[in-house]
Motif scaffolding. Structure first.
Motif, PDB file in Angstrom:
ATOM      1  N   ARG A  43      15.788 -32.947-100.064  1.00  0.00           N
ATOM      2  CA  ARG A  43      16.926 -33.808-100.363  1.00  0.00           C
ATOM      3  C   ARG A  43      17.579 -34.236 -99.047  1.00  0.00           C
ATOM      4  N   ARG A  44      18.323 -35.337 -99.098  1.00  0.00           N
ATOM      5  CA  ARG A  44      18.995 -35.819 -97.885  1.00  0.00           C
ATOM      6  C   ARG A  44      19.928 -34.753 -97.314  1.00  0.00           C
ATOM      7  N   GLU A  45      20.676 -34.103 -98.189  1.00  0.00           N
ATOM      8  CA  GLU A  45      21.634 -33.118 -97.690  1.00  0.00           C
ATOM      9  C   GLU A  45      20.930 -31.922 -97.058  1.00  0.00           C
ATOM     10  N   GLU A  46      19.747 -31.580 -97.565  1.00  0.00           N
ATOM     11  CA  GLU A  46      18.997 -30.467 -96.980  1.00  0.00           C
ATOM     12  C   GLU A  46      18.520 -30.815 -95.578  1.00  0.00           C
ATOM     13  N   LEU A  47      17.984 -32.023 -95.415  1.00  0.00           N
ATOM     14  CA  LEU A  47      17.520 -32.424 -94.090  1.00  0.00           C
ATOM     15  C   LEU A  47      18.693 -32.556 -93.126  1.00  0.00           C
ATOM     16  N   ALA A  48      19.801 -33.126 -93.587  1.00  0.00           N
ATOM     17  CA  ALA A  48      20.975 -33.264 -92.724  1.00  0.00           C
ATOM     18  C   ALA A  48      21.456 -31.897 -92.243  1.00  0.00           C
ATOM     19  N   GLY A  52      21.542 -30.509 -88.442  1.00  0.00           N
ATOM     20  CA  GLY A  52      22.879 -30.347 -87.879  1.00  0.00           C
ATOM     21  C   GLY A  52      23.671 -31.637 -87.786  1.00  0.00           C
ATOM     22  N   VAL A  53      23.447 -32.568 -88.734  1.00  0.00           N
ATOM     23  CA  VAL A  53      24.221 -33.809 -88.765  1.00  0.00           C
ATOM     24  C   VAL A  53      24.868 -33.929 -90.138  1.00  0.00           C
ATOM     25  N   SER A  54      25.850 -34.788 -90.254  1.00  0.00           N
ATOM     26  CA  SER A  54      26.528 -34.951 -91.539  1.00  0.00           C
ATOM     27  C   SER A  54      25.632 -35.713 -92.503  1.00  0.00           C
ATOM     28  N   ILE A  55      25.826 -35.467 -93.798  1.00  0.00           N
ATOM     29  CA  ILE A  55      25.036 -36.159 -94.801  1.00  0.00           C
ATOM     30  C   ILE A  55      25.325 -37.652 -94.757  1.00  0.00           C
ATOM     31  N   ASP A  56      26.585 -38.025 -94.481  1.00  0.00           N
ATOM     32  CA  ASP A  56      26.918 -39.447 -94.411  1.00  0.00           C
ATOM     33  C   ASP A  56      26.191 -40.125 -93.258  1.00  0.00           C
ATOM     34  N   TYR A  57      26.151 -39.447 -92.100  1.00  0.00           N
ATOM     35  CA  TYR A  57      25.468 -40.022 -90.934  1.00  0.00           C
ATOM     36  C   TYR A  57      23.977 -40.176 -91.209  1.00  0.00           C
ATOM     37  N   TYR A  58      23.375 -39.137 -91.774  1.00  0.00           N
ATOM     38  CA  TYR A  58      21.944 -39.227 -92.044  1.00  0.00           C
ATOM     39  C   TYR A  58      21.643 -40.301 -93.085  1.00  0.00           C
ATOM     40  N   PRO A  71      19.370 -39.250 -78.512  1.00  0.00           N
ATOM     41  CA  PRO A  71      18.116 -38.509 -78.368  1.00  0.00           C
ATOM     42  C   PRO A  71      18.199 -37.112 -78.961  1.00  0.00           C
ATOM     43  N   ALA A  72      19.371 -36.491 -78.877  1.00  0.00           N
ATOM     44  CA  ALA A  72      19.519 -35.152 -79.430  1.00  0.00           C
ATOM     45  C   ALA A  72      19.368 -35.163 -80.949  1.00  0.00           C
ATOM     46  N   VAL A  73      19.926 -36.177 -81.602  1.00  0.00           N
ATOM     47  CA  VAL A  73      19.807 -36.280 -83.056  1.00  0.00           C
ATOM     48  C   VAL A  73      18.356 -36.543 -83.451  1.00  0.00           C
ATOM     49  N   VAL A  74      17.691 -37.445 -82.726  1.00  0.00           N
ATOM     50  CA  VAL A  74      16.290 -37.750 -83.013  1.00  0.00           C
ATOM     51  C   VAL A  74      15.431 -36.492 -82.889  1.00  0.00           C
ATOM     52  N   ASP A  75      15.648 -35.742 -81.819  1.00  0.00           N
ATOM     53  CA  ASP A  75      14.868 -34.520 -81.618  1.00  0.00           C
ATOM     54  C   ASP A  75      15.179 -33.470 -82.679  1.00  0.00           C
ATOM     55  N   ALA A  76      16.439 -33.390 -83.098  1.00  0.00           N
ATOM     56  CA  ALA A  76      16.815 -32.428 -84.137  1.00  0.00           C
ATOM     57  C   ALA A  76      16.150 -32.777 -85.470  1.00  0.00           C
ATOM     58  N   LEU A  77      16.087 -34.059 -85.791  1.00  0.00           N
ATOM     59  CA  LEU A  77      15.417 -34.478 -87.019  1.00  0.00           C
ATOM     60  C   LEU A  77      13.921 -34.183 -86.946  1.00  0.00           C
ATOM     61  N   ALA A  78      13.329 -34.420 -85.782  1.00  0.00           N
ATOM     62  CA  ALA A  78      11.902 -34.136 -85.609  1.00  0.00           C
ATOM     63  C   ALA A  78      11.617 -32.651 -85.805  1.00  0.00           C
ATOM     64  N   ARG A  79      12.480 -31.796 -85.261  1.00  0.00           N
ATOM     65  CA  ARG A  79      12.288 -30.352 -85.438  1.00  0.00           C
ATOM     66  C   ARG A  79      12.468 -29.959 -86.899  1.00  0.00           C
ATOM     67  N   ALA A  80      13.475 -30.528 -87.550  1.00  0.00           N
ATOM     68  CA  ALA A  80      13.741 -30.182 -88.944  1.00  0.00           C
ATOM     69  C   ALA A  80      12.592 -30.586 -89.854  1.00  0.00           C
ATOM     70  N   LEU A  81      11.957 -31.707 -89.546  1.00  0.00           N
ATOM     71  CA  LEU A  81      10.853 -32.208 -90.362  1.00  0.00           C
ATOM     72  C   LEU A  81       9.501 -31.647 -89.943  1.00  0.00           C
ATOM     73  N   ARG A  82       9.499 -30.818 -88.897  1.00  0.00           N
ATOM     74  CA  ARG A  82       8.259 -30.235 -88.376  1.00  0.00           C
ATOM     75  C   ARG A  82       7.257 -31.325 -87.968  1.00  0.00           C
ATOM     76  N   LEU A  83       7.750 -32.371 -87.316  1.00  0.00           N
ATOM     77  CA  LEU A  83       6.868 -33.457 -86.891  1.00  0.00           C
ATOM     78  C   LEU A  83       5.946 -32.981 -85.776  1.00  0.00           C
ATOM     79  N   ASP A  84       4.715 -33.474 -85.780  1.00  0.00           N
ATOM     80  CA  ASP A  84       3.831 -33.172 -84.665  1.00  0.00           C
ATOM     81  C   ASP A  84       4.176 -34.080 -83.482  1.00  0.00           C
ATOM     82  N   ASP A  85       3.490 -33.930 -82.373  1.00  0.00           N
ATOM     83  CA  ASP A  85       3.848 -34.664 -81.160  1.00  0.00           C
ATOM     84  C   ASP A  85       3.789 -36.177 -81.360  1.00  0.00           C
ATOM     85  N   ALA A  86       2.735 -36.651 -82.040  1.00  0.00           N
ATOM     86  CA  ALA A  86       2.590 -38.095 -82.245  1.00  0.00           C
ATOM     87  C   ALA A  86       3.689 -38.633 -83.162  1.00  0.00           C
TER      88      ALA A  86
END
Length: 301
Positions: A43-48, A52-58, A71-86
């Motif tokens: 869910r959006r709120e789970e990913l937010a 570490g960002v607000s649900i409204d911002y996400y 860049p910090a938000v982008v990297d935090a989302l990538a970590r939360a989603l377990r994105l690979d390098d590409a």
């Protein structure tokens, strides 16, 4: 039918939504609560919360309204989603492009013209030099620009098409022989779509891509289904297997490489160990191919 056009912010949001709905709660350490979840994935709120960002911002990001994430938000989302390098790099590229477009800094008309398909003369010499290894040169959107005999013959039936129509993505999805030729066709098409998706995500208005994607969306339900998944990474193939109508089953090593100083052109070369049945089949393919040397597909060299 043309692919749907999106602003840079919307493209960023589409990628985030696709990755969010494709990520199971358990894969990121969450235990789903009781009851049936109305939407797949997070869910959006789970990913937010995970990022570490607000649900409204996400939510604004996913809807294309927030186009300047740090860049910090982008990297935090990538970590939360377990994105690979590409995937992580693709998310960074989308965010950077959205920010530049919003600021008016992206050069106007940047994607107005398709990249040149002109080939360097040395490439034809290289294609000839690597025989009997099948080899080809393709554009960034997988148009076959040049090939040696085996490089074209390996894709059985593609020579039936006019030179300007020969495209590896088009072959995989629209040529009736492709499903038989590729023994792992399902994996091949996933990697093909992922490559086109990654390119189109950061240059969505490029005419060479929009024409190809529009055609495949119209003509291939398999392509349309994979396109909506918004995967930008596929399997890296060290070997590829073919069931070829002329030489039978053949498994070859594969190496793809980007050609420096070109507008995204790539060379693909297939190899086999000398003295093996696969090498013998490769030699036979080279000898029996209808073409007798490296060819271009109507492009000046």
């Amino acid at each position: 039918m043309a692919p749907e056009q999106h602003s840079s912010g919307e493209e960023l949001g589409r990628f985030l939504r696709a990755r969010r709905t494709g990520t199971s709660p358990r894969s990121v350490g969450l235990t789903p609560g009781p009851g049936v979840r109305r939407t797949p994935g997070l869910r959006r709120e789970e990913l937010a919360t995970l990022a570490g960002v607000s649900i409204d911002y996400y939510t604004r990001m996913e809807r294309g309204k927030e186009t300047r994430p740090s860049p910090a938000v982008v990297d935090a989302l990538a970590r939360a989603l377990r994105l690979d390098d590409a995937e992580h790099q693709h998310l960074r590229d989308l965010a950077a492009r959205a920010a530049l477009t919003r600021s008016g800094l992206r050069p106007a008309g940047e994607a107005a013209l398709a990249p040149s398909r002109t080939l360097r003369p040395q490439l034809a010499l290289i294609l000839e030099a690597v025989r009997p290894s099948p080899a080809y040169v393709v554009s960034r959107s997988m148009d076959v620009l040049a090939h040696n005999p085996g490089g074209l013959a390996l894709y059985a039936g593609i020579d039936e098409w006019p030179a300007r129509q020969r495209n590896l993505a088009r072959y995989l999805f629209l040529h009736p022989a492709a499903r038989e030729v590729f023994t792992d066709w399902d994996n091949q098409i996933r990697g093909c779509v992922a490559r086109l998706r990654a390119l189109a995500g950061t240059d969505p208005d490029a005419p060479d891509l929009t024409r190809l994607v529009g055609e495949l969306l119209l003509k291939s339900p398999d392509f349309a289904g994979l396109w909506e998944r918004y995967e930008v990474t596929g399997r890296t193939y060290a070997t590829k297997s073919f069931q070829h109508p002329q030489v039978g089953k053949i498994t070859l090593g594969f190496q793809g490489m980007r050609l420096e100083g070109t507008p995204g052109q790539r060379m693909g070369v297939y190899t086999a160990e000398p003295g093996t049945p696969d090498h013998d089949a490769m030699l036979l393919l080279d000898m029996t191919a209808s073409h007798t040397g490296p060819r271009t597909s109507g492009h000046r060299t």
